[in-house]
Enzyme design. Structure first.
Site, PDB file in Angstrom:
ATOM      1  N   ASP A  91       0.814  -1.222   0.000  1.00 37.95           N
ATOM      2  CA  ASP A  91       0.000   0.000   0.000  1.00 37.95           C
ATOM      3  C   ASP A  91       0.846   1.270   0.000  1.00 37.95           C
ATOM      4  O   ASP A  91       0.456   2.259  -0.609  1.00 37.95           O
ATOM      5  CB  ASP A  91      -1.028   0.003   1.141  1.00 37.95           C
ATOM      6  N   ASP A 135       4.646   0.827  13.529  1.00 35.90           N
ATOM      7  CA  ASP A 135       3.800  -0.387  13.549  1.00 35.90           C
ATOM      8  C   ASP A 135       4.467  -1.644  14.108  1.00 35.90           C
ATOM      9  O   ASP A 135       3.786  -2.497  14.662  1.00 35.90           O
ATOM     10  CB  ASP A 135       3.254  -0.740  12.155  1.00 35.90           C
TER      11      ASP A 135
END
Ligand SMILES: *[C@@H]1O[C@H](CO)[C@@H](O)[C@H](O)[C@H]1NC(C)=O
Ligand SMILES: *[C@@H]1O[C@H](CO)[C@@H](O)[C@H](O)[C@H]1NC(C)=O
Ligand SMILES: *[C@@H]1O[C@H](CO)[C@@H](O)[C@H](O)[C@H]1NC(C)=O
Ligand SMILES: *[C@@H]1O[C@H](CO)[C@@H](O)[C@H](O)[C@H]1NC(C)=O
Ligand SMILES: *[C@@H]1O[C@H](CO)[C@@H](O)[C@H](O)[C@H]1NC(C)=O
Ligand SMILES: *[C@@H]1O[C@H](CO)[C@@H](O)[C@H](O)[C@H]1NC(C)=O
Ligand SMILES: *[C@@H]1O[C@H](CO)[C@@H](O)[C@H](O)[C@H]1NC(C)=O
Ligand SMILES: *[C@@H]1O[C@H](CO)[C@@H](O)[C@H](O)[C@H]1NC(C)=O
Ligand SMILES: *[C@@H]1O[C@H](CO)[C@@H](O)[C@H](O)[C@H]1NC(C)=O
Ligand SMILES: *[C@@H]1O[C@H](CO)[C@@H](O)[C@H](O)[C@H]1NC(C)=O
Length: 838
Positions: free
Chosen positions: A56, A461
């Protein structure tokens, strides 16, 4: 002059076209392996082992069957076209193995001001043509795992359809993606909006699927299906005339779900996976349906009674069209469920089943040794320590090998090479297939001068890592405590086994005395803190200064047992420690520089003026140079690059650098003492990564157009142990490092230049500014103490070595080279660490 000279500082400012030639460098990733969402894997139907995937935010990759690694096809994307690292769809020509296309663009909202593009390649992605679209593409928007929304006509490769977002509808190209026109006849453009604040653009079309069997090779395929993001009415449409007219497919379920994937089997069924969210994080209900394209009959083939998840990935075995697989898009607990049917969805088996709680039976064994940080050691049964994944939109069986499957998750790519064991009742072997994929957002990087690891990363993350071997995936992320995202780190320059890191969530700050072998959490955290922000460690480790989010700047002399608000410095300031004086810190906020000389307890504004005002951020825009007290640099973004040799009292604009998004320091060039300086920025109009060996006077570009890594603006440090090596944190392409490789070409910018002599003064009276220069440099200095009248020293040659060329280094502490200058220049003292032939 009316005042006493205290410091003379002469700097050359190159204005000539220069410094844009590349050194020969090699660029690699510090291996993390995976680390982000993989929305789609695309097997070429034209060539065995030709496999692509899209990410992405980190571009696209191609499988290298020789190395069993993925090769990035996107490192050419630079800072001006960074949004092309967002990939919303990928299509590989089913007949011509050379052709591949990507719908590129990052966001359709205001975070991305650029329109998207269709990237087309005729050499399997080795190079790309950028075909602009008249609207944005949202590779990191909601619904990015549906698809593919870009499709090539399997009977006529020059024709493609692309399903846009934002209500722009369906678009068609008849010239291999070069130009596009709006297919205005599609009655539903996918109006569903994910959220009313950030993602207010309609999600648009979710997939485009040609029915190859409806046409003949060489002519446009008449029948094409599209799915649209609409859960209120029909959301599957069909054309029988190549896109001229469209209608809703009759008899389709109106079930409140969104169609994610639409695939046609060679025996004539359109299979559709549905979820009640557009993904990739959501979904609490869904189903799977099949549509008989010959009879028009719809059958619900939901593999799981009353699912608590939606369905994402959908795979059909090309050689056994009755063999189909699907997967829970998000079954967070205890794990994802992968489903397989060998009779067209009539009966299903699961990759694991409940036996008696909390026990489960498994059809697989799983091995994450290629990316061992995936293990969650604290998982409690029935949750496994190694999960099959979440956000599973990509699930594909190799069309040339029914035994091979890949699926993408929010963190990695898994796969198996003995998938058919599933059917014979034995276990399939699952392992990490993400080698070569480096999809992290790297927020900070450290390279301490000693210790077993040359690199420490702070990563979004997935926390971050001690990189003891850059060529190997680290075994574990930072733990005890672990942070989801580490936003900043620092080490004590003269006691580098002491380190601090900050991140989210609570406890926000952690320390190590053992170079990261073990960590402990700060035992107290001020209650208003909401995020890690950035942290600076005193050179001697005697204190830390923390600029968290949500609260004021603090310092601690008790490694986090207690925190005291630092006075005199605004909240949100960027901070840095002096790398020599353990009591000294710098701060930067707005366009003001602050200094503390008491371990962060109090800060005062320095007299520096003329600096750019940066927007808030946790990037280390201000940094002090190891080994030299009071030597400070500011990467001022488009404001330029600035250098102070007087404790931040005044700064020189290094005007040859027109933009500097980050700055860092590494081992000095052989024979030199001042650290090599690295920037990501713009020199003489060229964006790139640059190195200066001579205090920023001349710069050489060290990357090339094939290695730009998007914005690459998040973190940067040189290596204090290896001359030439720089580590750069990217947003979506991991932590990259460059090394000098092969012959080193000459520095290109012999500065044929303006000489700016800057004389700072200490006033006898209270204010004074003296500028004896040809430029706009302004120096004002308010500290008083030592005075010296030395401004320039002519060195006496002490060796028979050849004398130094004009602008070269000719002295300074630890200098072992020649101290004489070629005729026409004199060795001039710049500071105790650096003299230059001028
Ligand atoms: C596969 O990797 C090897 C080794 O890095 C390289 O030489 C080769 O060109 C790669 N092949 C492709 C098709 O990219
Ligand atoms: C393209 O056509 C759709 C109708 O299918 C229309 O809603 C949309 O506004 C058009 N977009 C552009 C950019 O022309
Ligand atoms: C899931 O969706 C189906 C079909 O729309 C519906 O019948 C069922 O009640 C839903 N389940 C839940 C838990 O909402
Ligand atoms: C459509 O989906 C959204 C998101 O799941 C949901 O909030 C909304 O209620 C759904 N609408 C219908 C008609 O099912
Ligand atoms: C397969 O499913 C059909 C109905 O779809 C059912 O009649 C049959 O018993 C199932 N077979 C097995 C082995 O479960
Ligand atoms: C596959 O997994 C089984 C069960 O864990 C194991 O015994 C076997 O060695 C594995 N095979 C391969 C090729 O890794
Ligand atoms: C920087 O500060 C130190 C004391 O902290 C002082 O000794 C030194 O002279 C200062 N340097 C300059 C150039 O002002
Ligand atoms: C610094 O110099 C650059 C020229 O390279 C110029 O564009 C910039 O405006 C200057 N910055 C300041 C704050 O004067
Ligand atoms: C480097 O510069 C020197 C002096 O200008 C010149 O003699 C030499 O040929 C140059 N080397 C290269 C590789 O360009
Ligand atoms: C440089 O010289 C200083 C004394 O001026 C000394 O303390 C230091 O160790 C030297 N550094 C190196 C790298 O030789």
């Amino acid at each position: 002059m009316v005042s006493i000279k205290t410091w003379a500082y002469t700097i050359l400012v190159s204005t000539a076209a220069a410094a844009t030639q590349s050194y020969q460098y090699s660029w690699n990733n510090a291996q993390i392996v995976g680390g982000g969402f993989i929305p789609s894997v695309v097997f070429s139907q034209a060539q065995k082992d030709l496999i692509y995937l899209r990410t992405d935010i980190g571009g696209v990759y191609r499988w290298n069957t020789t190395t069993s690694r993925w090769n990035s096809l996107s490192q050419w994307v630079g800072s001006d076209n960074w949004n092309l690292l967002g990939s919303d769809a990928l299509a590989a020509d089913p007949n011509d193995a050379s052709r591949v296309y990507v719908a590129a663009g990052m966001y359709t909202n205001s975070w991305d001001t650029n329109n998207g593009a269709i990237l087309s390649s005729t050499n399997q992605g080795n190079s790309w043509q950028v075909n602009p679209l008249p609207f944005k593409v949202g590779g990191n928007d909601p619904g990015r795992g549906t698809g593919e929304r870009l499709a090539i006509d399997p009977n006529l490769g020059s024709t493609l359809f692309f399903g846009a977002r934002s209500g722009h509808g369906l678009w068609k190209s008849t010239n291999y993606g070069a130009t596009w026109t709006n297919v205005t006849s599609l009655p539903n453009t996918g109006p569903y909006v994910f959220d009313p604040v950030y993602f207010t653009d309609p999600v648009g079309i979710t997939f485009v699927t040609f029915d190859k069997s409806s046409g003949t090779s060489g002519s446009a395929t008449p029948t094409v299906y599209v799915g649209v993001a609409d859960n209120t009415t029909s959301n599957i449409y069909v054309t029988k005339n190549g896109g001229t007219t469209w209608s809703a497919v009759s008899g389709q379920p109106i079930n409140g779900f969104f169609p994610h994937k639409g695939r046609i089997s060679s025996d004539g069924y359109l299979y559709i996976s549905y979820s009640n969210g557009v993904g990739p994080y959501d979904g609490s209900n869904g189903t799977l349906a099949k549509y008989n394209t010959a009879t028009g009959a719809w059958t619900d083939i939901n593999p799981y009674p009353s699912p608590y998840f939606g369905y994402g990935g959908l795979a059909i075995d090309a050689t056994n069209p009755q063999t189909i697989m699907t997967v829970s898009l998000n079954s967070w607990w205890p794990d994802a469920i992968i489903f397989r049917s060998t009779n067209g969805g009539a009966n299903w088996t699961q990759i694991w089943d409940w036996t008696s709680y909390p026990s489960r039976s498994y059809r697989y064994s799983i091995d994450d040794s290629a990316s061992p940080w995936l293990t969650a050691p604290d998982a409690v049964a029935p949750e496994p320590t190694i999960k099959l994944g979440w956000m599973i939109e990509a699930l594909e069986i190799d069309p040339f090998n029914s035994n091979r499957i890949f699926w993408g998750t929010g963190a990695t790519l898994w796969g198996s090479n003995n998938l058919k064991n599933w059917d014979s009742g034995s276990t399939i072997n699952i392992s990490v297939m993400a080698n070569g994929i480096e999809e992290t957002s790297v927020l900070d990087l450290l390279s301490p001068p000693t210790g077993t690891a040359n690199l420490y990363s702070a990563v979004g993350d997935i926390g971050g890592f001690v990189h003891t071997d850059l060529t190997k995936c680290p075994t574990a992320a930072y733990s005890s405590p672990s942070f989801t995202s580490t936003t900043g780190m620092d080490y004590a320059e003269s006691s580098p086994a002491f380190m601090a890191r900050v991140g989210t969530p609570s406890p926000y700050v952690a320390f190590t005395y053992s170079s990261g072998s073990s960590w402990y959490a700060a035992s107290s955290v001020p209650s208003a803190v909401t995020g890690g922000g950035m942290i600076a460690a005193a050179a001697d480790g005697s204190s830390v200064v923390w600029s968290p989010t949500g609260d004021v700047v603090y310092y601690s002399t008790t490694t986090g047992s207690s925190w005291t608000a630092a006075s005199g410095i605004p909240s949100g300031s960027r901070i840095a420690s002096d790398r020599v004086n353990g009591k000294k810190y710098y701060g930067y906020s707005g366009s003001t520089v602050y200094i503390s000389t008491n371990g962060g307890a109090t800060f005062t504004k320095t007299a520096a003026t003329g600096l750019p005002s940066l927007t808030a951020g946790t990037d280390k825009a201000i940094k002090a140079v190891p080994g030299i007290e009071g030597d400070v640099w500011i990467a001022g973004g488009t404001g330029g690059l600035f250098h102070s040799v007087n404790n931040g009292t005044s700064f020189t604009n290094m005007t040859v650098v027109t933009s500097a998004v980050s700055v860092g320091f590494g081992k000095a060039a052989p024979g030199l003492t001042y650290p090599a300086i690295y920037i990501v920025g713009k020199v003489n109009g060229v964006n790139g990564f640059f190195r200066s060996d001579d205090t920023g006077v001349t710069w050489v570009r060290i990357n090339d157009d094939q290695h730009q890594y998007g914005t690459a603006n998040q973190a940067l440090t040189g290596d204090p142990r290896i001359y030439g090596r720089v580590y750069i944190g990217t947003n979506g392409l991991g932590a990259v490092y460059g090394d000098i490789a092969g012959a080193v070409t000459n520095s290109t910018s012999t500065p044929t230049t303006t000489t700016v002599s800057k004389t700072s003064t200490t006033p006898v009276s209270s204010t004074s500014t003296t500028t004896t220069t040809t430029s706009t440099t302004t120096v004002s200095k308010t500290t008083t103490s030592k005075t010296t009248t030395t401004t320039t020293t002519s060195a006496t040659p002490t060796s028979t070595a050849s004398c130094i060329a004009k602008y070269g280094q000719c002295g300074g502490s630890n200098w072992t080279g020649a101290t004489c200058c070629v005729s026409g220049s004199t060795c001039s003292l710049q500071n105790p660490y650096y003299s230059q032939c001028l």
